[in-house]
Design an enzyme around this catalytic site. Sequence first.
Site, PDB file in Angstrom:
ATOM      1  N   LYS A 280       0.842  -1.193   0.000  1.00 51.38           N
ATOM      2  CA  LYS A 280       0.000   0.000   0.000  1.00 51.38           C
ATOM      3  C   LYS A 280       0.879   1.246   0.000  1.00 51.38           C
ATOM      4  CE  LYS A 280      -3.834  -1.867   2.776  1.00 51.38           C
ATOM      5  NZ  LYS A 280      -4.946  -1.747   1.809  1.00 51.38           N
ATOM      6  N   ARG A 354      -9.974 -11.817   2.253  1.00 48.40           N
ATOM      7  CA  ARG A 354     -10.827 -12.890   1.746  1.00 48.40           C
ATOM      8  C   ARG A 354     -10.122 -14.245   1.793  1.00 48.40           C
ATOM      9  NH1 ARG A 354     -11.504  -9.691  -3.776  1.00 48.40           N
ATOM     10  NH2 ARG A 354     -11.162  -8.023  -2.241  1.00 48.40           N
TER      11      ARG A 354
HETATM   12  N1  BES Z   1      -7.960  -3.949   4.630  1.00 46.39           N
HETATM   13  C1  BES Z   1      -8.174  -3.521   3.289  1.00 46.39           C
HETATM   14  C2  BES Z   1      -9.502  -2.795   3.104  1.00 46.39           C
HETATM   15  C3  BES Z   1      -9.654  -1.456   3.772  1.00 46.39           C
HETATM   16  C4  BES Z   1      -9.354  -0.295   3.085  1.00 46.39           C
HETATM   17  C5  BES Z   1     -10.150  -1.365   5.048  1.00 46.39           C
HETATM   18  C6  BES Z   1      -9.527   0.927   3.698  1.00 46.39           C
HETATM   19  C7  BES Z   1     -10.341  -0.126   5.646  1.00 46.39           C
HETATM   20  C8  BES Z   1     -10.031   1.018   4.969  1.00 46.39           C
HETATM   21  C9  BES Z   1      -8.166  -4.719   2.360  1.00 46.39           C
HETATM   22  O1  BES Z   1      -7.339  -5.750   2.738  1.00 46.39           O
HETATM   23  C10 BES Z   1      -7.691  -4.233   1.033  1.00 46.39           C
HETATM   24  O2  BES Z   1      -6.574  -3.854   0.952  1.00 46.39           O
HETATM   25  N2  BES Z   1      -8.576  -4.281   0.032  1.00 46.39           N
HETATM   26  C11 BES Z   1      -8.252  -3.834  -1.263  1.00 46.39           C
HETATM   27  C12 BES Z   1      -8.781  -4.863  -2.239  1.00 46.39           C
HETATM   28  C13 BES Z   1      -8.275  -4.695  -3.631  1.00 46.39           C
HETATM   29  C14 BES Z   1      -6.790  -4.965  -3.690  1.00 46.39           C
HETATM   30  C15 BES Z   1      -9.010  -5.665  -4.517  1.00 46.39           C
HETATM   31  C16 BES Z   1      -8.895  -2.468  -1.493  1.00 46.39           C
HETATM   32  O3  BES Z   1      -9.987  -2.244  -0.974  1.00 46.39           O
HETATM   33  O4  BES Z   1      -8.288  -1.652  -2.146  1.00 46.39           O
HETATM   34 MN    MN Z   2      -5.375  -5.520   2.040  1.00 46.06          MN
END
Ligand code: BES
Ligand code: MN
Length: 504
Positions: A280, A354
């Site tokens: 990230k 997931r």
């Molecule tokens: N933990 C994150 C989701 C999240 C984002 C929670 C912001 C709280 C605030 C999750 O693991 C994630 O990174 N999801 C990605 C999925 C994508 C790579 C398909 C996302 O939401 O960008």
């Molecule tokens: Mn994630």
Amino acid sequence: MQISFAAPKAAPSGGSWVVAAAEGGVLAPAALRADKASGGALSRALKFSRFTGKSGQFLEVAAPAGLAASRLLLVGLGKPESVDEKALEQIGAQITARLQALGDSAATFEIEIPKGKVKSGEIAAHLAFGARLRAYRFDKYRTKNLDEYEQRLVTLTIAVKDVAAAKKAYAGLAAVADGTLLARDLVNEPPNVLYPAEFARRAKTALIRLGVKVEVLGEAQMKKLGFGALLGVGQGSARESQLVVMQWNGAGQKGKKKQAAPVAFVGKGVCFDSGGLSLKPGNAMAGMKGDMAGAAAVTGTMMALATRKARVNAVGIIGLVENMPGPDAIRPDDVLKSLSGQTIEVLNTDAEGRLVLADALTYVQQRFKPRFIIDLATLTGAIVAALGFEHAGVFANDDRLAQRLTEAGLYTGERVWRLPLDPAYDKMIRSKIADVKNIGGANSGSITAAQFLKRFVEEGRPWAHLDIAGVAWQDGERKVMAPSWATGWGVRLLNRLVKEHYEA
Ligand code: BES
Ligand code: MN
Ligand code: ZN
């Protein structure tokens, strides 16, 4: 905070005396008494104020003559008929916030609702519950300037005629508060302190003494069993992944069958989500200590149910991992074999929740054949784009379960909004080489995530997935019930669901 319930006295012997008025400025009996005892200070102050008794309004008289109380605080209730349990909790929280800002450490609430629909014992209990949730702080890591942050309401007395009824009603709510505050603590803890093994330890410490059976599976055990998806996420981390299985067997206390199939709660417990090799960017990474909020809500719910000895069999399963980059981390393009036997092509290591849930869902079904499953996860940023901070997303293969969650959310204030599951979206997670891939396309990210989870739910098993990424924590303006970053979202909701529908 020390909370006690006591029969009303002529006037409190110290601290703030909090009394109420309904919309239109109609003083409730205790407010009239306070006014009289202070030689009409309240009604004089009313004349010079804009107070009309609307909900959220306050009128303050400091150091009232003729009273030992440090101040009189008049709180607006709004229309009496619209004051329900949730509103009372909000009022309790608002008063607490106000008193803490004023710097009072003791208070007596004496709040009646003329012609209201809630019984006096319940009124007292829900006020106390709101006060307790609002008085929460997470300041264990501050070492200085504590007084700047530390105005606390220390002793709260709720004056109520039916003390026994109030105490009884509050006992159940106090259990829910305990669970909610545990969930907040877990979410607020920094990730260098709260890594998977430490989370598991805290779950044990909190729950075993309440009669919950807690088992912890480490990496060796999970490897043997075939948790390829969950272990894949954790393999880049120096911290060992854990699966915690919590069982509360409270059914059968009244001669009912003891072996009833349990209700099951499953939580995403990513103690820190760096994204893994699909790292990230920095501004999106801060806050990802809270990516275990689903697991925290499940743990807090187990605490609430056990503390109030709920007549239900419940199992909570949380998958605890840390998602980190490193030489051993999973790569985009890797294929994992899940516990269900299905293979997963990982195309983005940041879609890790997931993967953790897939194996946890399979395990809970194989082992417990639950009556239903609800999973909670801070799963997608897309749910925040869709619903913001006011609703969690709910996806369900069962209309009744979705409806019950919706109603429970309206009662507690933890609202959920249903979004679709549909085979048409399922196409988006077809893999070129494996059974499924872990990302969909650019659009409908929360739905494709839910479709992914659905692949791990058996046909005919009632299941609901709550995407809580928008509600588990809050930046900026704080919600009235939750003064810290972590909200403890979900404990009240799940407790209410169980209480309304699944207790023997
Ligand atoms: N933990 C994150 C989701 C999240 C984002 C929670 C912001 C709280 C605030 C999750 O693991 C994630 O990174 N999801 C990605 C999925 C994508 C790579 C398909 C996302 O939401 O960008
Ligand atoms: Mn994630
Ligand atoms: Zn995540």
